[in-house]
Motif scaffolding. Structure first.
Motif, PDB file in Angstrom:
ATOM      1  N   ALA A 209      39.945 -24.498 -28.964  1.00 41.12           N
ATOM      2  CA  ALA A 209      39.376 -25.767 -28.486  1.00 41.12           C
ATOM      3  C   ALA A 209      39.485 -26.844 -29.561  1.00 41.12           C
ATOM      4  CB  ALA A 209      37.918 -25.565 -28.076  1.00 41.12           C
ATOM      5  N   ASP A 210      39.269 -26.466 -30.822  1.00 45.41           N
ATOM      6  CA  ASP A 210      39.443 -27.410 -31.933  1.00 45.41           C
ATOM      7  C   ASP A 210      40.880 -27.920 -31.981  1.00 45.41           C
ATOM      8  OD1 ASP A 210      36.812 -27.086 -32.859  1.00 45.41           O
ATOM      9  OD2 ASP A 210      37.374 -25.435 -34.192  1.00 45.41           O
ATOM     10  N   ILE A 211      41.825 -27.005 -31.769  1.00 42.70           N
ATOM     11  CA  ILE A 211      43.238 -27.388 -31.814  1.00 42.70           C
ATOM     12  C   ILE A 211      43.558 -28.348 -30.677  1.00 42.70           C
ATOM     13  CG2 ILE A 211      45.605 -26.532 -31.607  1.00 42.70           C
ATOM     14  CD1 ILE A 211      44.639 -23.946 -32.969  1.00 42.70           C
ATOM     15  N   SER A 212      43.009 -28.095 -29.507  1.00 50.07           N
ATOM     16  CA  SER A 212      43.231 -29.001 -28.375  1.00 50.07           C
ATOM     17  C   SER A 212      42.704 -30.392 -28.680  1.00 50.07           C
ATOM     18  CB  SER A 212      42.572 -28.449 -27.106  1.00 50.07           C
ATOM     19  OG  SER A 212      43.342 -27.397 -26.552  1.00 50.07           O
ATOM     20  N   ARG A 213      41.525 -30.467 -29.296  1.00 50.74           N
ATOM     21  CA  ARG A 213      40.968 -31.774 -29.657  1.00 50.74           C
ATOM     22  C   ARG A 213      41.844 -32.463 -30.701  1.00 50.74           C
ATOM     23  NH1 ARG A 213      36.024 -29.027 -28.745  1.00 50.74           N
ATOM     24  NH2 ARG A 213      35.979 -28.208 -30.871  1.00 50.74           N
ATOM     25  N   LYS A 214      42.304 -31.703 -31.673  1.00 48.36           N
ATOM     26  CA  LYS A 214      43.188 -32.276 -32.684  1.00 48.36           C
ATOM     27  C   LYS A 214      44.472 -32.792 -32.043  1.00 48.36           C
ATOM     28  CE  LYS A 214      46.045 -31.013 -36.670  1.00 48.36           C
ATOM     29  NZ  LYS A 214      46.531 -29.914 -37.535  1.00 48.36           N
ATOM     30  N   PHE A 215      45.020 -32.042 -31.091  1.00 48.02           N
ATOM     31  CA  PHE A 215      46.230 -32.478 -30.393  1.00 48.02           C
ATOM     32  C   PHE A 215      46.005 -33.835 -29.724  1.00 48.02           C
ATOM     33  CE2 PHE A 215      48.227 -32.977 -26.240  1.00 48.02           C
ATOM     34  CZ  PHE A 215      49.568 -33.026 -26.615  1.00 48.02           C
ATOM     35  N   VAL A 216      44.907 -33.976 -29.004  1.00 44.29           N
ATOM     36  CA  VAL A 216      44.631 -35.229 -28.302  1.00 44.29           C
ATOM     37  C   VAL A 216      44.475 -36.382 -29.299  1.00 44.29           C
ATOM     38  CG1 VAL A 216      42.978 -36.443 -26.835  1.00 44.29           C
ATOM     39  CG2 VAL A 216      43.634 -34.092 -26.289  1.00 44.29           C
ATOM     40  N   GLU A 217      43.751 -36.149 -30.384  1.00 41.97           N
ATOM     41  CA  GLU A 217      43.571 -37.196 -31.393  1.00 41.97           C
ATOM     42  C   GLU A 217      44.906 -37.646 -31.970  1.00 41.97           C
ATOM     43  OE1 GLU A 217      40.984 -35.477 -34.242  1.00 41.97           O
ATOM     44  OE2 GLU A 217      39.216 -35.494 -32.927  1.00 41.97           O
ATOM     45  N   ASN A 218      45.789 -36.684 -32.243  1.00 41.02           N
ATOM     46  CA  ASN A 218      47.089 -37.026 -32.807  1.00 41.02           C
ATOM     47  C   ASN A 218      48.009 -37.684 -31.784  1.00 41.02           C
ATOM     48  OD1 ASN A 218      46.726 -36.226 -35.473  1.00 41.02           O
ATOM     49  ND2 ASN A 218      47.341 -34.123 -35.081  1.00 41.02           N
ATOM     50  N   ALA A 219      48.103 -37.077 -30.623  1.00 43.34           N
ATOM     51  CA  ALA A 219      49.048 -37.562 -29.617  1.00 43.34           C
ATOM     52  C   ALA A 219      48.711 -38.968 -29.145  1.00 43.34           C
ATOM     53  CB  ALA A 219      49.099 -36.603 -28.436  1.00 43.34           C
ATOM     54  N   THR A 220      47.432 -39.246 -29.000  1.00 46.35           N
ATOM     55  CA  THR A 220      47.042 -40.557 -28.462  1.00 46.35           C
ATOM     56  C   THR A 220      47.154 -41.678 -29.500  1.00 46.35           C
ATOM     57  OG1 THR A 220      44.715 -39.969 -28.842  1.00 46.35           O
ATOM     58  CG2 THR A 220      45.580 -39.658 -26.620  1.00 46.35           C
ATOM     59  N   ARG A 221      47.647 -41.349 -30.667  1.00 49.49           N
ATOM     60  CA  ARG A 221      47.992 -42.415 -31.615  1.00 49.49           C
ATOM     61  C   ARG A 221      49.255 -43.149 -31.173  1.00 49.49           C
ATOM     62  NH1 ARG A 221      45.249 -41.950 -36.646  1.00 49.49           N
ATOM     63  NH2 ARG A 221      46.851 -43.221 -37.660  1.00 49.49           N
ATOM     64  N   THR A 222      50.103 -42.464 -30.363  1.00 53.51           N
ATOM     65  CA  THR A 222      51.362 -43.093 -29.943  1.00 53.51           C
ATOM     66  C   THR A 222      51.606 -43.058 -28.436  1.00 53.51           C
ATOM     67  OG1 THR A 222      52.558 -41.017 -30.323  1.00 53.51           O
ATOM     68  CG2 THR A 222      52.510 -42.601 -32.146  1.00 53.51           C
ATOM     69  N   ILE A 223      50.877 -42.224 -27.690  1.00 58.06           N
ATOM     70  CA  ILE A 223      51.049 -42.178 -26.230  1.00 58.06           C
ATOM     71  C   ILE A 223      49.679 -42.267 -25.577  1.00 58.06           C
ATOM     72  CG2 ILE A 223      53.193 -40.842 -26.373  1.00 58.06           C
ATOM     73  CD1 ILE A 223      51.600 -38.350 -25.609  1.00 58.06           C
ATOM     74  N   ASP A 224      49.662 -42.557 -24.265  1.00 61.40           N
ATOM     75  CA  ASP A 224      48.378 -42.694 -23.586  1.00 61.40           C
ATOM     76  C   ASP A 224      47.803 -41.320 -23.240  1.00 61.40           C
ATOM     77  OD1 ASP A 224      49.612 -41.828 -21.168  1.00 61.40           O
ATOM     78  OD2 ASP A 224      50.035 -43.890 -20.562  1.00 61.40           O
TER      79      ASP A 224
ATOM     80  N   ALA B 179      60.991 -28.629 -21.997  1.00 63.63           N
ATOM     81  CA  ALA B 179      61.887 -29.506 -22.757  1.00 63.63           C
ATOM     82  C   ALA B 179      61.911 -30.909 -22.166  1.00 63.63           C
ATOM     83  CB  ALA B 179      63.287 -28.904 -22.784  1.00 63.63           C
ATOM     84  N   ASP B 180      61.946 -31.005 -20.838  1.00 65.38           N
ATOM     85  CA  ASP B 180      61.958 -32.313 -20.186  1.00 65.38           C
ATOM     86  C   ASP B 180      60.663 -33.077 -20.441  1.00 65.38           C
ATOM     87  OD1 ASP B 180      64.516 -32.036 -19.129  1.00 65.38           O
ATOM     88  OD2 ASP B 180      63.805 -31.216 -17.220  1.00 65.38           O
ATOM     89  N   VAL B 181      59.548 -32.368 -20.383  1.00 62.73           N
ATOM     90  CA  VAL B 181      58.254 -33.018 -20.613  1.00 62.73           C
ATOM     91  C   VAL B 181      58.163 -33.546 -22.056  1.00 62.73           C
ATOM     92  CG1 VAL B 181      55.765 -32.610 -20.803  1.00 62.73           C
ATOM     93  CG2 VAL B 181      57.022 -31.683 -18.852  1.00 62.73           C
ATOM     94  N   LEU B 182      58.606 -32.748 -22.996  1.00 63.25           N
ATOM     95  CA  LEU B 182      58.520 -33.160 -24.395  1.00 63.25           C
ATOM     96  C   LEU B 182      59.490 -34.278 -24.734  1.00 63.25           C
ATOM     97  CD1 LEU B 182      58.110 -29.737 -26.248  1.00 63.25           C
ATOM     98  CD2 LEU B 182      56.343 -31.323 -25.474  1.00 63.25           C
ATOM     99  N   ALA B 183      60.663 -34.275 -24.108  1.00 60.46           N
ATOM    100  CA  ALA B 183      61.681 -35.273 -24.427  1.00 60.46           C
ATOM    101  C   ALA B 183      61.404 -36.627 -23.804  1.00 60.46           C
ATOM    102  CB  ALA B 183      63.053 -34.772 -23.986  1.00 60.46           C
ATOM    103  N   HIS B 184      60.545 -36.683 -22.807  1.00 58.67           N
ATOM    104  CA  HIS B 184      60.271 -37.926 -22.092  1.00 58.67           C
ATOM    105  C   HIS B 184      59.896 -39.039 -23.063  1.00 58.67           C
ATOM    106  CE1 HIS B 184      58.957 -40.497 -18.784  1.00 58.67           C
ATOM    107  NE2 HIS B 184      57.878 -40.765 -19.508  1.00 58.67           N
TER     108      HIS B 184
ATOM    109  N   VAL C 275      64.811 -34.112 -27.623  1.00 56.97           N
ATOM    110  CA  VAL C 275      64.162 -34.558 -28.855  1.00 56.97           C
ATOM    111  C   VAL C 275      62.800 -35.122 -28.478  1.00 56.97           C
ATOM    112  CG1 VAL C 275      64.277 -36.072 -30.851  1.00 56.97           C
ATOM    113  CG2 VAL C 275      66.378 -35.093 -29.923  1.00 56.97           C
ATOM    114  N   LEU C 276      61.781 -34.686 -29.158  1.00 55.06           N
ATOM    115  CA  LEU C 276      60.413 -35.083 -28.851  1.00 55.06           C
ATOM    116  C   LEU C 276      60.273 -36.599 -28.768  1.00 55.06           C
ATOM    117  CD1 LEU C 276      57.488 -34.065 -28.495  1.00 55.06           C
ATOM    118  CD2 LEU C 276      57.251 -34.186 -30.980  1.00 55.06           C
ATOM    119  N   GLY C 277      59.954 -37.096 -27.554  1.00 56.66           N
ATOM    120  CA  GLY C 277      59.712 -38.514 -27.346  1.00 56.66           C
ATOM    121  C   GLY C 277      60.937 -39.398 -27.398  1.00 56.66           C
ATOM    122  N   HIS C 278      62.136 -38.809 -27.494  1.00 53.10           N
ATOM    123  CA  HIS C 278      63.363 -39.594 -27.639  1.00 53.10           C
ATOM    124  C   HIS C 278      64.391 -39.298 -26.550  1.00 53.10           C
ATOM    125  CE1 HIS C 278      61.659 -40.097 -31.660  1.00 53.10           C
ATOM    126  NE2 HIS C 278      62.506 -41.073 -31.870  1.00 53.10           N
TER     127      HIS C 278
END
Length: 458
Positions: free
Chosen positions: A413-428, A451-456, A65-68
């Motif tokens: 590249a836009d999608i990668s930037r969007k990913f970083v903006e979203n992800a770093t709201r909750t992870i480093d 799966a292991d990376v995402l579940a961490h 489970v993502l992040g869980h």
């Protein structure tokens, strides 16, 4: 005539990496990246926490489970991943089918590939197969599912996801076709959430993913379902479109295996219903071009496609004063007022304090709508904003092709930037980069590596 379920089963089971253009493979990786980023941004939200608590109560397991962590059974893990990835309504949309397909396709493929100890390449191919099926099945309706109160993301996502699960769990084509018949009795998704801001829309792709895994597993054990899942007397189209029988059934298989609908998937540049995006961008342009401020604006009219009025414009009173962030994402008055006053529309605009902003509420109360006579919806989610200023000017801006659409796409590249903006709201940032790298190398490693990376846990 070959039944659609058999056609889809054969397509999914025969798909190989060398049959998919490299540009499609790369876009698929980035669509997954986009969905995962929106899911990470949702970690810790009240609705996400409560869904996870409910799933834990239903049973334990080792599926990711993502992040869980690895805490749930496969079906519940797929459900939670779908809830997270769709919960902020910031995920991709296929305009032809008006469906958020990735957020059921990828959660299904992730859990099924992990369960089967499949390769990352097989995970990616299963995801692509699900996307190609779900988008085509949805496109047959020409947007009519919404008119009957059904949400294609849940209803149709279950079918493409079942094809993915069947491939990954080792079903033969006849079993895969049977699984699609079985999932017909599980697929659903009501638009009633629009009436009161309920959380159920977030559940739809997760339930589709959970149902897909269930249907495929039943079929693998010989459980019998109907053969005409789509075309039957009480099949998908007759049942959910009623008297509006589809005139475009050929879209269900058009170009399958040669034309890639993944290329027609729009990535959201704004965290709101796609039907509001053109109007938001038009409002931002008007503010920037004319230096508008709230005090300058007497009233606003937004031209929208007639079909979207029940979703983002009506009922008028609650649309002008949304009670929750989710209500706000489906409100033309709120999104346009926010864009005119702030020059942007971000996830911060969905916070409770933003919803209560008196200036936004005041302007939203002066935002009306009218039918756009020139729209080509659903090919594009068009929008035009007309501002009447207090000094007598009429200012207008039309967005005929919404930003992020297939013919005005966000780049990888836009999608990668969007990913970083979203992800770093909750992870480093280092953690976000590790996830990004793992997704973009998805087909170079075992599925369990991703799966292991995402579940961490953060």
């Amino acid at each position: 005539m070959t039944l659609l379920s058999a056609t889809y089963a054969a397509f999914a089971n025969e798909l190989t990496i060398d049959r998919v253009p490299s540009t499609v493979l790369e876009r698929a990786r980035h669509l997954i990246l986009d969905a995962v980023g929106t899911g990470i941004a949702a970690i810790g939200a009240p609705w996400a926490n409560r869904a996870f608590a409910a799933a834990e109560e239903l049973g334990q397991g080792t599926a990711p489970v993502l992040g869980h962590g690895r805490a749930l059974a496969p079906r519940d893990a797929a459900m939670l991943n779908g809830i997270l990835m769709h919960g902020l309504d910031y995920d991709d949309t296929h305009a032809g089918g008006i469906i958020h397909a990735t957020v059921s396709a990828f959660p299904t493929a992730l859990v099924a590939a992990d369960r089967a100890d499949a390769s990352g390449a097989d995970l990616l191919l299963a995801y692509i197969a699900a996307m190609e099926v779900s988008t085509r099945v949805a496109s047959v309706s020409g947007g009519a599912f919404h008119g009957f109160g059904f949400h294609p993301t849940g209803l149709i996502g279950a079918f493409g996801s079942t094809v993915a699960a069947a491939r990954l769990l080792g079903l033969d084509p006849s079993q895969s076709a049977m699984a699609q018949g079985i999932v017909l009795s599980m697929a659903g998704g009501s638009l009633e959430f629009l009436e009161d801001g309920a959380w159920t829309k977030r559940l739809h792709p997760g339930w589709a993913a959970s149902s897909a895994i269930t249907a495929a597993t039943l079929a693998r054990h010989g459980y019998v379902g109907p053969t005409a899942a789509y075309e039957g007397r009480f099949g998908l189209y007759a049942l959910y479109l009623r008297d509006a029988a589809p005139e475009h059934i050929a879209r269900a298989t058009a170009g399958l295996g040669d034309v890639w609908e993944i290329d027609n998937v729009a990535v959201k540049p704004l965290p709101a219903c796609h039907m509001t995006h053109a109007a938001i961008d038009a409002a931002i342009w008007l503010r920037q071009e004319h230096g508008l401020r709230g005090a300058d604006i007497a009233e606003v009219t937004v031209l929208v496609p007639e079909a979207v009025i029940p979703i983002v414009c009506e009922p008028a009173a609650p649309k002008r004063t949304p009670a929750t962030g989710y209500d706000a994402q489906f409100s033309i008055p709120y999104t346009v007022a926010t864009a005119l006053l702030t020059g942007s529309f971000t996830l911060d605009a969905l916070d409770p304090a933003a919803l209560r902003d008196p200036a936004v509420r005041d302007l939203a109360g002066r935002v009306a709508y009218a039918i756009d006579p020139d729209t080509d919806y659903p090919t594009h989610f068009t929008g035009e904003v007309i501002v009447q200023t207090r000094d007598g000017r009429t200012l207008r801006r039309r967005e005929g092709v919404n930003r992020g659409a297939a013919d005005r796409p966000l780049s990888n590249a836009d999608i990668s930037r969007k990913f970083v903006e979203n992800a770093t709201r909750t992870i480093d940032a280092p953690r976000a980069e590790a996830i990004r790298a793992a997704i973009l190398a998805i087909d170079q490693n075992p599925a369990r590596t991703l799966a292991d990376v995402l579940a961490h846990r953060p």
